[in-house]
Enzyme design. Sequence first.
Site, PDB file in Angstrom:
ATOM      1  N   ILE A  12      30.461   2.874-100.224  1.00  0.00           N
ATOM      2  CA  ILE A  12      30.436   4.181 -99.404  1.00  0.00           C
ATOM      3  C   ILE A  12      29.425   5.208 -99.866  1.00  0.00           C
ATOM      4  O   ILE A  12      28.921   5.741 -99.042  1.00  0.00           O
ATOM      5  CB  ILE A  12      31.964   4.348 -99.096  1.00  0.00           C
ATOM      6  CG1 ILE A  12      32.650   3.248 -98.507  1.00  0.00           C
ATOM      7  CG2 ILE A  12      32.001   5.780 -98.112  1.00  0.00           C
ATOM      8  CD1 ILE A  12      34.229   3.550 -97.962  1.00  0.00           C
ATOM      9  N   ASP A  31      28.687   8.638-111.335  1.00  0.00           N
ATOM     10  CA  ASP A  31      29.518   7.354-111.021  1.00  0.00           C
ATOM     11  C   ASP A  31      29.627   6.553-112.648  1.00  0.00           C
ATOM     12  O   ASP A  31      28.711   6.864-113.204  1.00  0.00           O
ATOM     13  CB  ASP A  31      28.713   6.442-110.187  1.00  0.00           C
ATOM     14  CG  ASP A  31      29.371   5.421-109.273  1.00  0.00           C
ATOM     15  OD1 ASP A  31      29.941   4.433-110.393  1.00  0.00           O
ATOM     16  OD2 ASP A  31      29.720   5.446-108.051  1.00  0.00           O
ATOM     17  N   LEU A  33      30.054   3.572-112.636  1.00  0.00           N
ATOM     18  CA  LEU A  33      29.984   2.189-112.374  1.00  0.00           C
ATOM     19  C   LEU A  33      30.763   0.875-112.575  1.00  0.00           C
ATOM     20  O   LEU A  33      30.329  -0.173-112.874  1.00  0.00           O
ATOM     21  CB  LEU A  33      28.239   1.685-113.222  1.00  0.00           C
ATOM     22  CG  LEU A  33      27.257   2.514-112.902  1.00  0.00           C
ATOM     23  CD1 LEU A  33      25.890   2.233-113.775  1.00  0.00           C
ATOM     24  CD2 LEU A  33      26.740   2.573-111.455  1.00  0.00           C
ATOM     25  N   ALA A  74      34.586   8.915-105.372  1.00  0.00           N
ATOM     26  CA  ALA A  74      35.042   7.828-106.471  1.00  0.00           C
ATOM     27  C   ALA A  74      36.370   7.627-106.387  1.00  0.00           C
ATOM     28  O   ALA A  74      37.266   8.538-106.114  1.00  0.00           O
ATOM     29  CB  ALA A  74      34.688   8.497-107.746  1.00  0.00           C
ATOM     30  N   SER A 117      42.233   8.076 -97.250  1.00  0.00           N
ATOM     31  CA  SER A 117      42.470   6.958 -96.725  1.00  0.00           C
ATOM     32  C   SER A 117      43.596   6.830 -95.671  1.00  0.00           C
ATOM     33  O   SER A 117      44.790   7.504 -95.843  1.00  0.00           O
ATOM     34  CB  SER A 117      42.725   5.764 -98.057  1.00  0.00           C
ATOM     35  OG  SER A 117      43.073   4.730 -97.134  1.00  0.00           O
ATOM     36  N   TYR A 141      48.105   3.072-104.511  1.00  0.00           N
ATOM     37  CA  TYR A 141      46.829   3.288-103.776  1.00  0.00           C
ATOM     38  C   TYR A 141      46.851   4.584-102.813  1.00  0.00           C
ATOM     39  O   TYR A 141      46.581   5.920-102.819  1.00  0.00           O
ATOM     40  CB  TYR A 141      46.016   2.316-103.155  1.00  0.00           C
ATOM     41  CG  TYR A 141      44.782   2.645-102.557  1.00  0.00           C
ATOM     42  CD1 TYR A 141      43.570   3.360-103.243  1.00  0.00           C
ATOM     43  CD2 TYR A 141      44.519   2.719-101.110  1.00  0.00           C
ATOM     44  CE1 TYR A 141      42.629   3.967-102.399  1.00  0.00           C
ATOM     45  CE2 TYR A 141      43.534   2.972-100.453  1.00  0.00           C
ATOM     46  CZ  TYR A 141      42.634   3.673-101.173  1.00  0.00           C
ATOM     47  OH  TYR A 141      41.374   4.197-100.449  1.00  0.00           O
ATOM     48  N   LYS A 145      46.179   8.674-102.668  1.00  0.00           N
ATOM     49  CA  LYS A 145      45.289   9.503-101.706  1.00  0.00           C
ATOM     50  C   LYS A 145      45.920  10.638-101.291  1.00  0.00           C
ATOM     51  O   LYS A 145      45.222  11.726-101.045  1.00  0.00           O
ATOM     52  CB  LYS A 145      44.745   8.519-100.803  1.00  0.00           C
ATOM     53  CG  LYS A 145      43.585   7.605-101.271  1.00  0.00           C
ATOM     54  CD  LYS A 145      42.459   8.097-101.720  1.00  0.00           C
ATOM     55  CE  LYS A 145      41.210   7.418-102.001  1.00  0.00           C
ATOM     56  NZ  LYS A 145      39.870   8.189-102.399  1.00  0.00           N
ATOM     57  N   ARG A 279      51.145 -12.198 -93.156  1.00  0.00           N
ATOM     58  CA  ARG A 279      51.751 -11.778 -94.434  1.00  0.00           C
ATOM     59  C   ARG A 279      52.785 -10.609 -93.924  1.00  0.00           C
ATOM     60  O   ARG A 279      52.643 -10.009 -92.992  1.00  0.00           O
ATOM     61  CB  ARG A 279      50.518 -10.753 -94.904  1.00  0.00           C
ATOM     62  CG  ARG A 279      49.135 -11.289 -95.197  1.00  0.00           C
ATOM     63  CD  ARG A 279      48.356 -10.764 -95.909  1.00  0.00           C
ATOM     64  NE  ARG A 279      47.875  -9.879 -94.948  1.00  0.00           N
ATOM     65  CZ  ARG A 279      46.489  -9.149 -95.358  1.00  0.00           C
ATOM     66  NH1 ARG A 279      46.091  -9.084 -96.192  1.00  0.00           N
ATOM     67  NH2 ARG A 279      46.057  -8.285 -94.297  1.00  0.00           N
ATOM     68  N   ASP A 282      52.621  -7.026 -92.023  1.00  0.00           N
ATOM     69  CA  ASP A 282      51.695  -6.611 -91.140  1.00  0.00           C
ATOM     70  C   ASP A 282      51.927  -6.501 -89.900  1.00  0.00           C
ATOM     71  O   ASP A 282      52.599  -7.165 -89.103  1.00  0.00           O
ATOM     72  CB  ASP A 282      50.595  -7.991 -91.187  1.00  0.00           C
ATOM     73  CG  ASP A 282      49.512  -7.637 -92.329  1.00  0.00           C
ATOM     74  OD1 ASP A 282      49.594  -6.698 -93.038  1.00  0.00           O
ATOM     75  OD2 ASP A 282      48.773  -8.755 -92.258  1.00  0.00           O
TER      76      ASP A 282
END
Length: 321
Positions: A12, A31, A33, A74, A117, A141, A145, A279, A282
């Site tokens: 992105i 970055d 990497l 990042a 997100s 996660y 965010k 799953r 979901d």
Amino acid sequence: MAWLVTGGAGYIGSHVVRAFLAEGIDVVVLDDLSSGHAEFVPAGVPFVQGTLLDTALLTKTFAEYPISGVVHVAGFKYAGVSVTRPLHTYEQNVTATALLLAAMQEAGVGRIVFSSSAAVYGTPFTDLVTEETAKSPESPYGESKLIGEWLLRDQAVAAGLAHTSLRYFNVVGSGSAELRDTSPHNLFPMVFEALIEGRTPRINGNDYKTEDGTCVRDYIHVADLAISHVAAARRLDAGDSIAPVYNLGSGDGVSVGEIMSTVAAVTGIPFTPVIGPRRTGDPDRIVASGEMAARDLDWKMRHTLEDMVRSAWESRQAAAS
């Protein structure tokens, strides 16, 4: 003046870099990497290799380059893996963001566009998500965010930070043949690798309450996403009053079944997906409204599903040649 793009060597971030350059705006890339690729950074763009956890490097970077704002892309982006690596996730996404904001304040840099997100919503009780939909993240996660958004909010109160956060679900496609999604956890790369290796792609459940029985989700083209990051940066540069958060959503979504059919048509590799069990957790359909972003950030779906699949497949083939 230039904008710093953290994670600018990633999938992105590298598209965001090119979107800035296309508008004649200078950029600097930082970055480590860990998931990015140095070759994704265009020639002539200053590239600082290192982690946001390195405070000395952050101080040096802000001192060395005339940075007027930051696009913060990042981070550790694997929701499923974050469940088993929560401390790593928080370090990369929360601690790193706090250190970045501290370095910005020290350097007098007061503008930031945060790549957030739609994971902050968890499993919403509505199939059309808006910015006002309740936040209930279901993974470290998603939580990280949301905390990142809180950090920006609180720093705005404390230090006058100008900011906005962009939330989105599934980013696909490629805006340039040399840039591709290399994540082993994302749908398009997983499907492509299965086909290349002679395996049959899999769908998790086909008994959902949707037209073809498969889950419906937002899939947006990475180049469209990048354009709105630049639009947000321009609004902040101009001192405009913009919302603290925006959803970059399609408004209607596509099903996993539609994606599989399009992949077969575009690649010319016929296959019938293996149907596995659904799953747990979901939902049938989750799609975000992009109305606010369309109003303020030049957001629109400029690419069809076929465009998304074709560009992603071409970039994967280019990598193999």
